[in-house]
Design an enzyme around this catalytic site. Structure first.
Site, short mmCIF file in Angstrom:
data_model
loop_
_atom_site.label_atom_id
_atom_site.label_comp_id
_atom_site.label_asym_id
_atom_site.label_seq_id
_atom_site.Cartn_x
_atom_site.Cartn_y
_atom_site.Cartn_z
N TYR A 153 1.02 -1.23 0.08
CA TYR A 153 0.15 -0.18 -0.01
C TYR A 153 0.91 1.35 0.05
O TYR A 153 1.00 1.92 -1.01
CB TYR A 153 -0.89 -0.06 1.24
CG TYR A 153 -2.06 1.24 1.54
CD1 TYR A 153 -2.77 1.57 0.04
CD2 TYR A 153 -1.96 1.75 2.60
CE1 TYR A 153 -3.51 2.47 0.52
CE2 TYR A 153 -2.75 2.86 2.74
CZ TYR A 153 -3.56 3.27 1.90
OH TYR A 153 -4.31 4.39 1.85
N ASP A 199 8.84 -0.36 4.59
CA ASP A 199 7.61 0.32 5.12
C ASP A 199 7.17 -0.56 6.31
O ASP A 199 6.57 -1.67 6.02
CB ASP A 199 6.45 0.17 4.00
CG ASP A 199 5.03 0.82 4.44
OD1 ASP A 199 4.80 0.90 5.75
OD2 ASP A 199 4.09 0.55 3.80
N LYS A 220 1.41 3.76 13.18
CA LYS A 220 0.73 2.83 14.06
C LYS A 220 1.27 2.85 15.53
O LYS A 220 0.98 3.48 16.17
CB LYS A 220 0.50 1.52 13.27
CG LYS A 220 -0.36 1.78 11.94
CD LYS A 220 -0.90 0.72 11.32
CE LYS A 220 -1.48 0.68 10.02
NZ LYS A 220 -2.86 1.29 9.96
N1 HOZ Z 1 -5.52 1.80 5.32
C1 HOZ Z 1 -5.65 1.19 6.60
C2 HOZ Z 1 -5.63 -0.25 6.80
N2 HOZ Z 1 -4.72 -0.68 5.91
C3 HOZ Z 1 -7.28 1.52 7.07
C4 HOZ Z 1 -7.32 2.43 7.97
C5 HOZ Z 1 -8.49 2.93 8.59
O1 HOZ Z 1 -9.66 2.67 7.88
O2 HOZ Z 1 -8.81 3.28 9.67
#
Ligand code: HOZ
Length: 436
Positions: free
Chosen positions: A151, A248, A276
């Site tokens: 991602y 990452d 995070k």
């Molecule tokens: N992109 C986040 C998980 N890979 C989602 C974050 C969220 O919706 O809080």
């Protein structure tokens, strides 16, 4: 804390979703939360404690999302909450340096020996975007390689063949990204060194590759581990071609070990992207790495990056309160819980003759509904039975088990998950997998 009752019907969430949809696109502030991939209605969370999320009726869910990764200590850990309260009382934002920021940078450099210097920012997206600019500024090259299904946040240049919400919505490319923005992004399959080598060769006449971005254990297409030798191979190719090896570790950082996947797999990236867990559940992320590379960042060097809320004192306090709890005992507990959960789920899949596998590294895991023996890359992940995942998700939710609402997102265990939550989860799965 006594085990809260499971949710049953959720008329209140239906009403709240209708109200939210009127003013917020899809009713949510981040697309995967809308539950479009699994059907049904999202849970509107009132509060959270330990391993549980609670709705406004006080009904509880065993939480395997953990805010998409940060909540490794469980929700509302008393030390983190009181650090946040104390910090907030002293002022919530200064836009000026603080001692806490120095302490955080020192603590992160100690946890991650590959990081000599770091910058705090507010989200993983910002951290990845800045790391790419640094890689480009340092190497004076434009090409960025990413692996399909990974991602790296929602900046334009990485919104091609992306995992997470884009995979979930079935649109791995986003509208609104002009072709020019991603023209220097090269996508290769994960776990394929031959493809990466070819990408390096192909990029040579076009000015070369600045950096290879990689989730060391992918979480954004479900949990996909690296094959033996893959990460080392990527590192060696980067070194051979003078490109930055950028890990990452937004998901894996301080999740797979105190010092992240780089500690677990014995790697020394040139740059690391963190978010995070390292923010203790607050909007805080970071990028950092080799001193010579990070010296290009302004005001030391010519690569610009800035932010009013960068190094925010309340977020820094949460981070500093979290780090002392990242002990060997915590990771042993997470490993033990993860192993029991994996074993239990695999046994249920066999008992119920359901084609599926559980992929896990430490406390991140995914149950893939697939006939394949392994999910190694995006083409394996994309072939999974997402409809079946949706039905499984819905049934688990009704029994009070909160899983990521997408086949393409890893689930996370926290230190607050114990025997009671394990038994409740496996009972629910046994029931949920009874029918197709
Ligand atoms: N992109 C986040 C998980 N890979 C989602 C974050 C969220 O919706 O809080």
């Amino acid at each position: 804390m006594t085990t809260p009752p499971p949710p049953g019907d959720r008329p209140r969430d239906h009403e709240l979703l209708a109200r939210a949809q009127h003013r917020i696109p899809g009713g949510v502030n981040s697309p995967v939360r809308a539950f479009r991939a699994v059907g049904g209605v999202p849970v509107f969370v009132d509060r959270a404690e330990g391993a549980y999320l609670f709705d406004r009726d006080g009904k509880g869910y065993v939480d395997f999302v953990g805010s998409w990764g940060p909540m490794i200590l469980g929700h509302a850990h008393p030390d983190v909450v009181s650090a946040i309260q104390r910090a907030a009382a002293r002022g919530t934002s200064f836009g000026a340096p603080t001692v806490g920021e120095i302490e955080l940078a020192e603590a992160i450099c100690e946890l991650y020996p590959s990081i000599d210097m770091m910058r705090a920012v507010s989200s993983g997206t910002e951290a990845a975007m800045s790391a790419a600019r640094v890689a480009r500024g340092f190497t004076k090259r434009a090409g960025i390689v990413k692996a399909e299904g990974c991602y790296h946040g929602h900046a334009d240049f990485v919104l091609v063949k992306a995992g997470s919400g884009l995979a979930t919505l079935g649109t791995p490319d986003s509208a609104g990204v002009p072709p020019g923005a991603a023209q220097d992004t090269i996508v290769v399959p994960f776990n394929d060194l031959g493809a990466l080598e070819a990408a390096f060769v192909a990029a040579e006449p076009k000015g070369g590759i600045a950096g290879v971005f990689l989730e060391p254990v992918v979480g954004n297409m479900g949990c996909v581990p690296p094959r033996p030798g893959y990460l080392e191979g990527v590192r060696d190719l980067c070194a051979k071609h003078g490109a930055m090896f950028v890990l990452d570790e937004v998901m894996t950082g301080s999740r797979l070990a105190r010092g992240g996947a780089q500690e677990r797999f014995g790697l020394k990236p040139d740059l690391t992207v963190l978010g995070k867990i390292i923010g203790g559940g607050m909007p805080l992320a970071a990028y950092g790495g080799r001193r010579d590379v990070m010296s290009v960042v302004a005001p030391l060097g010519p690569v610009y990056q800035a932010g009013t809320l960068s190094g925010n004192p309340v977020a820094v306090a949460a981070a500093l309160a979290t780090i002392p709890h990242l002990t060997p005992a915590l990771y042993e507990r997470l490993e033990a819980f993860g192993a029991k959960l994996q074993l239990g789920l695999e046994q249920i899949l066999r008992e119920r003759s359901v084609p599926g596998i559980v992929q896990r590294v430490g406390s991140m895991f995914t149950l893939f509904f697939t006939e394949r023996g392994e999910v190694r890359d995006w083409s394996d992940a994309a072939s999974c039975d997402t409809k079946r995942f949706g039905r499984f998700h819905e049934r688990m939710l009704a029994k009070g088990i909160y899983l990521p609402p997408s086949q393409f997102e890893a689930a996370f265990v926290s230190g607050a998950h114990g025997e009671q939550e394990l038994a409740r989860t496996l009972d629910a799965a046994r029931d949920a997998l009874r029918e197709p």
